[in-house]
Design a protein around this motif. Structure first.
Motif, short mmCIF file in Angstrom:
data_model
loop_
_atom_site.label_atom_id
_atom_site.label_comp_id
_atom_site.label_asym_id
_atom_site.label_seq_id
_atom_site.Cartn_x
_atom_site.Cartn_y
_atom_site.Cartn_z
N PHE A 163 0.83 -1.20 0.00
CA PHE A 163 0.00 0.00 0.00
C PHE A 163 0.87 1.25 0.00
N ILE A 164 0.66 2.10 -1.01
CA ILE A 164 1.28 3.42 -1.03
C ILE A 164 0.26 4.36 -0.41
N THR A 165 0.55 4.88 0.78
CA THR A 165 -0.46 5.58 1.57
C THR A 165 0.03 6.93 2.09
N ASP A 166 -0.94 7.78 2.40
CA ASP A 166 -0.65 8.97 3.17
C ASP A 166 -0.72 8.60 4.65
N THR A 167 -0.52 9.56 5.53
CA THR A 167 -0.50 9.28 6.98
C THR A 167 -1.83 8.72 7.45
N VAL A 168 -2.92 9.27 6.94
CA VAL A 168 -4.26 8.84 7.36
C VAL A 168 -4.49 7.38 7.01
N ALA A 169 -4.30 7.02 5.75
CA ALA A 169 -4.55 5.65 5.30
C ALA A 169 -3.60 4.67 5.97
N ASN A 170 -2.39 5.10 6.22
CA ASN A 170 -1.43 4.23 6.90
C ASN A 170 -1.93 3.83 8.28
N GLN A 171 -2.40 4.81 9.05
CA GLN A 171 -2.90 4.52 10.39
C GLN A 171 -4.13 3.60 10.34
N ILE A 172 -5.03 3.91 9.42
CA ILE A 172 -6.27 3.12 9.32
C ILE A 172 -5.97 1.69 8.92
N LEU A 173 -5.22 1.51 7.83
CA LEU A 173 -5.01 0.17 7.27
C LEU A 173 -4.05 -0.67 8.11
N SER A 174 -3.04 -0.04 8.69
CA SER A 174 -2.12 -0.82 9.53
C SER A 174 -2.85 -1.37 10.75
N THR A 175 -3.71 -0.55 11.37
CA THR A 175 -4.50 -1.04 12.52
C THR A 175 -5.48 -2.11 12.08
N LEU A 176 -6.11 -1.92 10.94
CA LEU A 176 -7.09 -2.88 10.45
C LEU A 176 -6.45 -4.25 10.22
N PHE A 177 -5.32 -4.30 9.51
CA PHE A 177 -4.71 -5.59 9.20
C PHE A 177 -4.09 -6.24 10.44
N GLN A 178 -3.54 -5.43 11.36
CA GLN A 178 -3.00 -5.99 12.60
C GLN A 178 -4.10 -6.66 13.41
N SER A 179 -5.27 -6.05 13.44
CA SER A 179 -6.37 -6.62 14.22
C SER A 179 -7.15 -7.68 13.44
N TRP A 180 -7.06 -7.65 12.12
CA TRP A 180 -7.76 -8.63 11.29
C TRP A 180 -7.08 -10.00 11.39
N MET A 181 -5.76 -10.01 11.34
CA MET A 181 -4.95 -11.23 11.50
C MET A 181 -5.38 -12.34 10.55
N VAL A 182 -5.41 -12.03 9.26
CA VAL A 182 -5.76 -13.04 8.25
C VAL A 182 -4.52 -13.90 7.98
N PRO A 183 -4.63 -15.21 8.09
CA PRO A 183 -3.46 -16.07 7.84
C PRO A 183 -2.94 -15.91 6.41
N SER A 184 -1.63 -16.02 6.28
CA SER A 184 -0.95 -16.00 4.97
C SER A 184 -1.20 -14.72 4.20
N VAL A 185 -1.30 -13.62 4.92
CA VAL A 185 -1.41 -12.30 4.30
C VAL A 185 -0.37 -11.38 4.92
N GLN A 186 0.51 -10.85 4.07
CA GLN A 186 1.50 -9.88 4.51
C GLN A 186 1.10 -8.50 3.99
#
Length: 747
Positions: A163-186
């Motif tokens: 993901f090429i992101t600005d500060t806003v999207a970085n915070q949103i998506l990083s938190t989302l994927f950390q809490s989503w914890m989908v196996p075999s997804v980097q």
């Protein structure tokens, strides 16, 4: 009558000629069957069993031969339809405009009937597929989640999102994927601000702005050892496994570096309106919503210099881009058509107005990728738009927790958080009567921060305070009223399902009050488990407050008018920057759904005396707010200190760095009591504000309080959790915390 001898000879001649013609025809027919195998059998033999058997064998052999020839023709035709061999001039499977309707139907029918036989190869099992997106801002971050859901739903391979992101999207998506914890997804993030200088010199009229040009920089932005990547716009929905698209890289010729679908609008034909002058393109040009980028080859070609020189040359006459990166990609391809591998158009069915997208599909099975490439998005004109909209809404409202599935047969790439969670779950005793409560404490809920647009500018005096609360769908109606009563920043955590989150979105976008408030942060905590994780949800709202101070309240309370300014003055007056204080805002309640809200303390006292208002929970849970000392508050003109008492749970203003709520308490009971207890253990002074108040509005009992009242097991577990909390508090704060255990035993 005389008989003419020539007439008899003429009849004989005609009969002979007819017989010769018949023999010749039979000979030729026999020559066409089985390479000349003779069918000229005597009439008498044709009556025999052997003759009939021989005839059937010959005919059956010929039928098999014809069927095999037809099968080979269909196979070759389907293969030629499913791929193009590189240059722009090659045809896609869709028939051109001058192809007969019957031919189109027959081609589609043959392709549909034999799709299983000629299906394109997919990626190797467990092969890692790389996907890149440019995503900036709150709205794009919300859109990209639907794209990701559609990919995860169909996928059978490990994925790496870039993901090429600005500060806003970085915070949103990083938190989302950390809490989503989908196996075999980097997931990897790249700072869009660092890439802006690369493209900021290009004037662009497209609504995507500068971010619409950043796909040009991917050879530089992405890791140098990454050889291939699928690049997607955020308004894409997948209807098939992305591995099928990834496998098309294998079909690239040695010189091909970019895979694209033909543009389905007339934009690049230059005939949309008078004096319409698009950027140069081959024919209809190509759409860059879906791109296969062969990064390794592009770097060897000197891609960065190539697109820069092309952009500089064309801008001399065009002055600006109209379709962002798409104009520059097309100008490059116009000069170097050998670089492009044309994808079948079902890999990018474009649903903007005035497109030829309907020619891309004849059956549902034809659909691969749907592209909502119009500013109007779901409101585009297409005779099948309702079907496409429903497909999109399916993923929009799909429970993302169901996508946390393992890829069997592939090595697991567990994160530290998922490993910690698994270990904690294994340590729980499944025979424990309170197992479900303990499991809830360690459960990781998926979180989408700043679900709507949010703007906040900090104050210069560092006295700003954020109202912090949590809610579920049944309290949504309180939002407008709270926004009218509190003009300062608000941080709200909403406990909702995926479908409910979309209902909330529609509600907020339709509300004149809510859509005009940009200083309200809405954070979605997605539902999972049996209990309402009230303290966990509160902590999400608390962590994401931006101000130095927070007002910890509940969503069903309306603060008095002017409370925001009053609290900021009190923060200065009581020197909260240098002392540990918790400012208590006295709580009252009404049993009336329609209330003439008091505009001053004097008016509130009058309503209190008349019985229109009551001190909060005086008739149900007196001890919860009794230490506030309402009798003293009636006449107080300055803040006064009160002492902690058992079960005290006031609503307070504290510094943002206060302790978080204890997440072992879920549903109903002790969720705020435990928090105030820890503040007291940390020696916070509880100061009651003399000119502040809040009023609780009536509502139906929550589901959790109903469970508490009806379930002995629920009450037993709550008592058990209280005792364990006391023990933990004693270990944490030593002998000073013994008073809490003593107070509990004296109740």
């Amino acid at each position: 009558m005389m008989h003419c001898p020539c007439r008899g000879r003429l009849k004989l001649l005609l009969a002979s000629l007819s017989f010769i013609i018949l023999l010749t025809w039979l000979y030729l027919l026999a020559g066409n069957l089985e390479n000349g195998r003779s069918l000229l059998l005597a009439p008498c033999l044709l009556e025999s069993t052997e003759a009939r058997f021989l005839e059937r064998e010959v005919l059956a052999s010929r039928v098999r031969q014809v069927e095999e020839e037809n099968r080979q023709i269909r196979l070759q035709l389907s293969q030629s339809q499913g791929q193009t061999e590189g240059n722009y001039g090659n045809q896609q499977w869709v028939a051109s405009a001058d192809t007969g309707a019957e031919d189109v139907e027959n081609t589609a029918e043959e392709r549909a009937n034999h799709s299983e036989c000629v299906r394109s190869p997919t990626a190797e099992k467990c092969e890692l597929i790389h996907v890149a997106c440019v995503c900036a801002g709150h709205n794009a971050s919300r859109d990209v989640v639907t794209l990701v859901k559609s990919i995860l739903f169909h996928r059978r391979n490990p994925l790496h999102f870039h993901f090429i992101t600005d500060t806003v999207a970085n915070q949103i998506l990083s938190t989302l994927f950390q809490s989503w914890m989908v196996p075999s997804v980097q997931v990897s993030f790249y700072d869009a601000d660092e890439l802006k200088p690369e493209v900021s010199w290009i004037p662009n009229k497209h609504y995507s702005g500068i971010y619409g040009l950043m796909k040009l920089t991917l050879t530089k932005a992405l890791p140098s050892d990454l050889s291939k990547v699928i690049v997607l716009d955020t308004d894409i929905t997948f209807a098939t496994d992305i591995a099928e698209l990834w496998a098309i890289f294998r079909k690239f010729t040695a010189k091909q570096v970019i895979g694209l679908v033909e543009n389905q609008s007339d934009w690049y034909l230059g005939n949309l309106w008078k004096n319409h002058k698009p950027w140069p393109a081959l024919g209809r040009g190509f759409n860059t919503g879906v791109i296969l980028l062969y990064l390794e080859r592009l770097r060897k070609l000197g891609w960065e210099q190539m697109w820069r020189l092309t952009a500089e040359r064309e801008l001399m006459s065009m002055l600006s881009t109209s379709l962002a990166d798409q104009d520059i990609f097309n100008a490059i391809i116009k000069q170097n058509p050998v670089l492009v591998h044309q994808l079948p158009c079902f890999w990018n069915v474009q649903l903007s107005d005035h497109t030829r997208s309907e020619q891309c599909y004849t059956e549902v099975s034809d659909l691969k990728v749907i592209h909502w490439n119009s500013p109007k998005k779901l409101r585009v004109k297409n005779k099948h738009v309702e079907f496409f909209r429903n497909l999109y809404l399916t993923f929009l409202e799909y429970d993302g927790n169901l996508l946390r599935r393992e890829l069997f047969g592939c090595p697991s790439q567990a994160t530290s958080e998922s490993t910690r969670l698994q270990k904690a779950l294994e340590e729980l005793d499944e025979d424990d009567q309170c197992y479900d409560f303990r499991r809830e404490r360690i459960m990781v809920h998926r979180v989408h921060l700043y679900f709507l647009e949010y703007e906040y500018t900090s104050t210069e005096d560092d006295t700003d305070v954020t109202l912090v609360a949590q809610l579920s769908m049944d309290r949504l109606q309180m939002l407008e009223a709270i926004c009218k009563h509190w003009e300062g920043p608000i941080s709200l955590a909403l406990y909702m399902s995926d479908a409910e989150a979309q209902q909330f979105l529609r509600y907020a976008q339709a509300s004149e009050v809510l859509k005009n408030r940009k200083n309200v942060g809405y954070h979605i905590v997605y539902k999972e488990g049996q209990f309402y994780p009230v303290n966990m949800v509160r902590n999400v709202a608390l962590r994401n407050a931006k101000t130095p101070y927070v007002f910890l309240t509940d969503i069903d309370f309306l603060p008095m008018y002017g409370l925001y300014d009053y609290l900021r003055k009190s923060i200065v007056q009581l020197d909260m920057a240098n002392t540990k204080k918790a400012l208590v805002v006295p709580a009252f309640e009404t049993l009336r759904y329609r209330l003439s809200f008091p505009k001053s303390k004097a008016e509130l006292l009058s309503m209190l005396d008349m019985g229109t208002l009551y001190t909060f929970r005086y008739h149900v849970w007196t001890k919860g707010h009794a230490p506030t000392n309402y009798a003293k508050w009636r006449t107080a003109t300055t803040p006064y200190k009160v002492e902690w008492e058992a079960d005290f749970e006031p609503y307070v203003v504290v510094r943002r760095d206060c302790p978080e709520y204890d997440q072992r308490f879920v549903g109903f009971g002790w969720n705020k009591v435990s928090h105030i207890m820890e503040l007291d253990a940390l020696e916070y002074d509880l100061m009651v504000l003399p000119n502040a108040f809040m009023i609780h509005m009536p509502h139906a009992p929550s589901f959790d309080i109903s469970k508490f009242r009806s379930s002995p097991s629920y009450r037993f577990c709550l008592t058990t959790l209280k005792e364990e909390f006391h023990q933990d508090l004693s270990r944490k704060y030593g002998a000073a915390a013994l008073k809490y255990l003593t107070a509990q035993r004296n109740i």
